[in-house]
Design a protein around this motif. Structure first.
Motif, PDB file in Angstrom:
ATOM      1  N   SER A 132       1.606   5.446  12.969  1.00 19.85           N
ATOM      2  CA  SER A 132       2.163   4.216  12.436  1.00 19.85           C
ATOM      3  C   SER A 132       1.257   3.658  11.348  1.00 19.85           C
ATOM      4  O   SER A 132       0.026   3.745  11.438  1.00 19.85           O
ATOM      5  CB  SER A 132       2.326   3.190  13.566  1.00 19.85           C
ATOM      6  N   LEU A 133       1.867   3.086  10.318  1.00 24.29           N
ATOM      7  CA  LEU A 133       1.096   2.589   9.175  1.00 24.29           C
ATOM      8  C   LEU A 133       0.244   1.361   9.482  1.00 24.29           C
ATOM      9  O   LEU A 133      -0.588   0.973   8.667  1.00 24.29           O
ATOM     10  CB  LEU A 133       2.037   2.292   8.003  1.00 24.29           C
ATOM     11  N   ASP A 134       0.424   0.746  10.651  1.00 20.54           N
ATOM     12  CA  ASP A 134      -0.454  -0.363  11.015  1.00 20.54           C
ATOM     13  C   ASP A 134      -1.773   0.138  11.599  1.00 20.54           C
ATOM     14  O   ASP A 134      -2.709  -0.625  11.766  1.00 20.54           O
ATOM     15  CB  ASP A 134       0.235  -1.358  11.954  1.00 20.54           C
TER      16      ASP A 134
ATOM     17  N   ASP B 199       0.805  -1.226   0.000  1.00 20.04           N
ATOM     18  CA  ASP B 199       0.000   0.000   0.000  1.00 20.04           C
ATOM     19  C   ASP B 199       0.839   1.278   0.000  1.00 20.04           C
ATOM     20  O   ASP B 199       0.422   2.293  -0.534  1.00 20.04           O
ATOM     21  CB  ASP B 199      -0.912   0.039   1.234  1.00 20.04           C
ATOM     22  N   HIS B 200       2.010   1.240   0.652  1.00 21.02           N
ATOM     23  CA  HIS B 200       2.759   2.471   0.910  1.00 21.02           C
ATOM     24  C   HIS B 200       4.171   2.505   0.344  1.00 21.02           C
ATOM     25  O   HIS B 200       4.849   3.518   0.465  1.00 21.02           O
ATOM     26  CB  HIS B 200       2.844   2.720   2.423  1.00 21.02           C
ATOM     27  N   GLY B 201       4.654   1.412  -0.212  1.00 24.92           N
ATOM     28  CA  GLY B 201       6.041   1.371  -0.665  1.00 24.92           C
ATOM     29  C   GLY B 201       6.972   1.073   0.495  1.00 24.92           C
ATOM     30  O   GLY B 201       6.536   0.648   1.571  1.00 24.92           O
TER      31      GLY B 201
ATOM     32  N   SER C 195       5.885  -3.349  23.947  1.00 25.38           N
ATOM     33  CA  SER C 195       6.014  -2.034  23.329  1.00 25.38           C
ATOM     34  C   SER C 195       5.691  -2.142  21.847  1.00 25.38           C
ATOM     35  O   SER C 195       5.919  -3.164  21.226  1.00 25.38           O
ATOM     36  CB  SER C 195       7.432  -1.505  23.500  1.00 25.38           C
ATOM     37  N   SER C 196       5.194  -1.070  21.290  1.00 24.05           N
ATOM     38  CA  SER C 196       4.821  -1.064  19.881  1.00 24.05           C
ATOM     39  C   SER C 196       5.872  -0.358  19.041  1.00 24.05           C
ATOM     40  O   SER C 196       6.145   0.820  19.267  1.00 24.05           O
ATOM     41  CB  SER C 196       3.479  -0.357  19.689  1.00 24.05           C
ATOM     42  N   PRO C 197       6.438  -1.055  18.061  1.00 23.47           N
ATOM     43  CA  PRO C 197       7.315  -0.367  17.130  1.00 23.47           C
ATOM     44  C   PRO C 197       6.456   0.449  16.170  1.00 23.47           C
ATOM     45  O   PRO C 197       5.346   0.048  15.826  1.00 23.47           O
ATOM     46  CB  PRO C 197       8.013  -1.513  16.398  1.00 23.47           C
ATOM     47  N   MET C 198       6.943   1.574  15.765  1.00 32.43           N
ATOM     48  CA  MET C 198       6.213   2.414  14.817  1.00 32.43           C
ATOM     49  C   MET C 198       6.702   2.085  13.411  1.00 32.43           C
ATOM     50  O   MET C 198       7.893   1.888  13.194  1.00 32.43           O
ATOM     51  CB  MET C 198       6.454   3.886  15.129  1.00 32.43           C
ATOM     52  N   CYS C 199       5.778   2.027  12.469  1.00 29.35           N
ATOM     53  CA  CYS C 199       6.080   1.713  11.079  1.00 29.35           C
ATOM     54  C   CYS C 199       5.783   2.953  10.242  1.00 29.35           C
ATOM     55  O   CYS C 199       4.659   3.462  10.261  1.00 29.35           O
ATOM     56  CB  CYS C 199       5.215   0.537  10.634  1.00 29.35           C
ATOM     57  N   TYR C 200       6.817   3.463   9.562  1.00 25.00           N
ATOM     58  CA  TYR C 200       6.701   4.704   8.800  1.00 25.00           C
ATOM     59  C   TYR C 200       7.119   4.492   7.351  1.00 25.00           C
ATOM     60  O   TYR C 200       7.995   3.667   7.078  1.00 25.00           O
ATOM     61  CB  TYR C 200       7.635   5.777   9.371  1.00 25.00           C
ATOM     62  N   PRO C 201       6.583   5.314   6.429  1.00 28.41           N
ATOM     63  CA  PRO C 201       7.136   5.308   5.074  1.00 28.41           C
ATOM     64  C   PRO C 201       8.620   5.696   5.166  1.00 28.41           C
ATOM     65  O   PRO C 201       8.968   6.635   5.895  1.00 28.41           O
ATOM     66  CB  PRO C 201       6.344   6.393   4.345  1.00 28.41           C
ATOM     67  N   ARG C 202       9.464   4.972   4.495  1.00 31.63           N
ATOM     68  CA  ARG C 202      10.900   5.222   4.599  1.00 31.63           C
ATOM     69  C   ARG C 202      11.257   6.648   4.198  1.00 31.63           C
ATOM     70  O   ARG C 202      12.145   7.259   4.777  1.00 31.63           O
ATOM     71  CB  ARG C 202      11.672   4.208   3.756  1.00 31.63           C
TER      72      ARG C 202
END
Length: 117
Positions: free
Chosen positions: A97-99, A26-28, A42-49
């Protein structure tokens, strides 16, 4: 700095890889950043690079496939003798975060490692 190669410090469950694959579709290209929290859950954050600037104090733990996983240097000092596993649980991801909005979220689990001399 850890005596272990970075790729030894992080892995992912099959469910996490599947969610990561969906997000990348969805986001590359994306990256994970783990900050705050000092224990399991703990929650890792997921970001567009392209949207996240890796700081001078961020430590590369390794990669999940082609996705880099970073942690803040202060947090790395707390967790340097742990192996981190990115997993997925039901719930909402972090606000940026993208999730977020997928009814599943990434979760970091940890296993304490005994350093070798």
């Amino acid at each position: 700095m850890s005596s272990h190669p970075p790729h030894d410090k992080v892995s992912a469950t099959p469910d996490a890889v599947a969610l990561l694959d969906d997000i990348i579709a969805d986001h590359g290209p994306v990256l994970f950043h783990q900050s705050g929290g000092c224990c399991d859950g703990s929650s890792p954050m997921c970001y567009p690079r392209s949207d996240f600037i890796v700081g001078d104090n961020d430590v590369l733990l390794g990669t999940i496939g082609d996705t880099p996983v970073y942690i803040g240097a202060a947090q790395f000092e707390v967790w340097k003798h742990t192996d981190l596993v990115i997993d997925v649980v039901p719930g909402r991801g972090g606000m940026f975060s993208l999730d977020n909005g997928r009814e599943k979220r990434f979760l970091t689990r940890s296993t304490v490692c005994i350093p070798t001399v």
